[in-house]
Scaffold this active site. Sequence first.
Site, PDB file in Angstrom:
ATOM      1  CB  ALA A 333       3.899 -33.155   4.343  1.00  0.00           C
ATOM      2  CD1 TRP A 336       8.647 -37.739   1.046  1.00  0.00           C
ATOM      3  CD2 TRP A 336       6.456 -38.004   0.670  1.00  0.00           C
ATOM      4  NE1 TRP A 336       8.394 -39.092   0.980  1.00  0.00           N
ATOM      5  CE2 TRP A 336       7.054 -39.287   0.746  1.00  0.00           C
ATOM      6  CE3 TRP A 336       5.084 -37.924   0.444  1.00  0.00           C
ATOM      7  CZ2 TRP A 336       6.333 -40.461   0.614  1.00  0.00           C
ATOM      8  CZ3 TRP A 336       4.358 -39.098   0.307  1.00  0.00           C
ATOM      9  CH2 TRP A 336       4.975 -40.347   0.387  1.00  0.00           C
ATOM     10  CG  HIS A 337       2.519 -36.003  -1.427  1.00  0.00           C
ATOM     11  ND1 HIS A 337       2.636 -35.461  -0.171  1.00  0.00           N
ATOM     12  CD2 HIS A 337       1.681 -37.072  -1.303  1.00  0.00           C
ATOM     13  CE1 HIS A 337       1.899 -36.175   0.680  1.00  0.00           C
ATOM     14  NE2 HIS A 337       1.324 -37.151   0.020  1.00  0.00           N
ATOM     15  N   GLY A 338       5.915 -34.748  -4.462  1.00  0.00           N
ATOM     16  CA  GLY A 338       6.402 -34.586  -5.826  1.00  0.00           C
ATOM     17  C   GLY A 338       6.988 -33.213  -6.065  1.00  0.00           C
ATOM     18  CG  PHE A 486       3.376 -39.448  -4.471  1.00  0.00           C
ATOM     19  CD1 PHE A 486       3.530 -38.571  -5.512  1.00  0.00           C
ATOM     20  CD2 PHE A 486       2.088 -39.740  -4.023  1.00  0.00           C
ATOM     21  CE1 PHE A 486       2.421 -37.953  -6.101  1.00  0.00           C
ATOM     22  CE2 PHE A 486       0.995 -39.114  -4.587  1.00  0.00           C
ATOM     23  CZ  PHE A 486       1.154 -38.230  -5.628  1.00  0.00           C
TER      24      PHE A 486
END
Length: 486
Positions: A333, A336-338, A486
């Site tokens: 997770a 996933w944000h960057g 994102f």
Amino acid sequence: MDISTYLTQLLSAPDSTWSFVSLPFAVVFMLFFGIYIVLRNYTKALTLGYVVVFSLFFAYKANGVLMLLLPTTALLSYFMTRRMDQEEGRTRQWWMWATVVLDLLPLLYYKYTNFFIEIIREITQSNLSPLSILLPVGISFYTFQAISYTVDVYKRRFTMETSLLEYLFYLTFFPLLMAGPITRAEVLIPQIKQRRTITDKQVYTGLWLVMSGLLKKALIADYIAQYNNWIFNDPTAYSGFENLMGVVGYTLQIYCDFSGYSDISIGIALLLGITLRENFRYPYQSLNLQEFWHRWHISLSTWFRDYVYIPLGGNRKGTVRTYVNNFVTMLVAGLWHGASWMFVIWGGLHGLGLVVHKFCKRWLERIPDTWYVKCLSWTLTFAYVALAWTFFRSRDLSTALTILGRIFQDFSLAYLAPFVETRLTWTLFVVAGLILHGVRERHVDKLRQLYIDSPWTLKLILLFIVLQIVINYRLSDIQPFIYAQF
């Protein structure tokens, strides 16, 4: 400039400031909405096609030619999923994985290529240079929607026959494009199959949410972002107290920014007769991290639960495996944000916190549920979340550690009075935002119902008041939505 020239410019070139809180979008949306209301009286296919065309236009304004990735992903994912659904056994599974991988390839390239290059460069000590890659706005969100559709069809959790037009509507629906909420096929597709009348309650609830989102994003988040940016850009120039205020300010900013976007997104969908699920439920009222993730970015947390945590084994493989699955899911997770180690650290902190909470849960449940225990639980949870946000926002590890070092080594309440005197409006916005966040859901629901039941003249007056407040206090430069990156 005359109106025709303005509209021509508005409808032609991509616009980096294009978002729900920009004037150009408001102008175009009013034109779109007027035609939409008329078209709803005709065939469903015409209405769906009109929304799909507008959604692709919306994607073009935000991304330019990179918007072509969206219809390409939609077409490939749709036809490969249909092919998969005709198969059984291993062949069906092969088609499922092929579709998921194909959906992921653009996301992996645009979002993580330079991250992988950096890792290889550090390992091999080579002089590899990062590529000049522009991340398409919203690619993570529509990719996850495409994957959820394929997996749900594969597992036969979603069995409804879906036409290509309906799928294009599902994957390109413009209120969801920029930053979600990630919406499942079971929520959206059944609604677009039916010709439902747009009720007064939907319209007024939609307007309420749009106004709420504007106040959160364009008023509170954008205003307090100014000071927060100063702190995270150069923490050494400020005292420990000022750094702490920057951390608290960002904790509120990211909530108001993202939940404000979600409010506007869900509100616009309601104006179009589409009901989406809530994405935030007062997350800073949480008494532990597990509760926080039941309230924060609900569409993403449930997506990772259903498509990462449970496939890893969830809590079905024993205690130790449950801890590992929790930790790995939060690392994913975070990534996933960057493509940054700071997001990995942020995910790791939340993963570690969830593991510790699960480990201690048997003892925590024995503690009496008194008001001071709740106060302590809330304080610890909020402080830990704010600590994690420090790493999330900082450009590198050195910046984050500098901020925390200043807070713990150079903190003094002597700075409180001059700080409030110098930044009174900022302080009032932060205090008001935190206090309002503590209001109970039932009270907000009652206030919303009062608005819905009020005369239309009062609704119009409130709308003008909100717009005037936003215009008076917002920045001259439009601040991009945090989660749009994102």
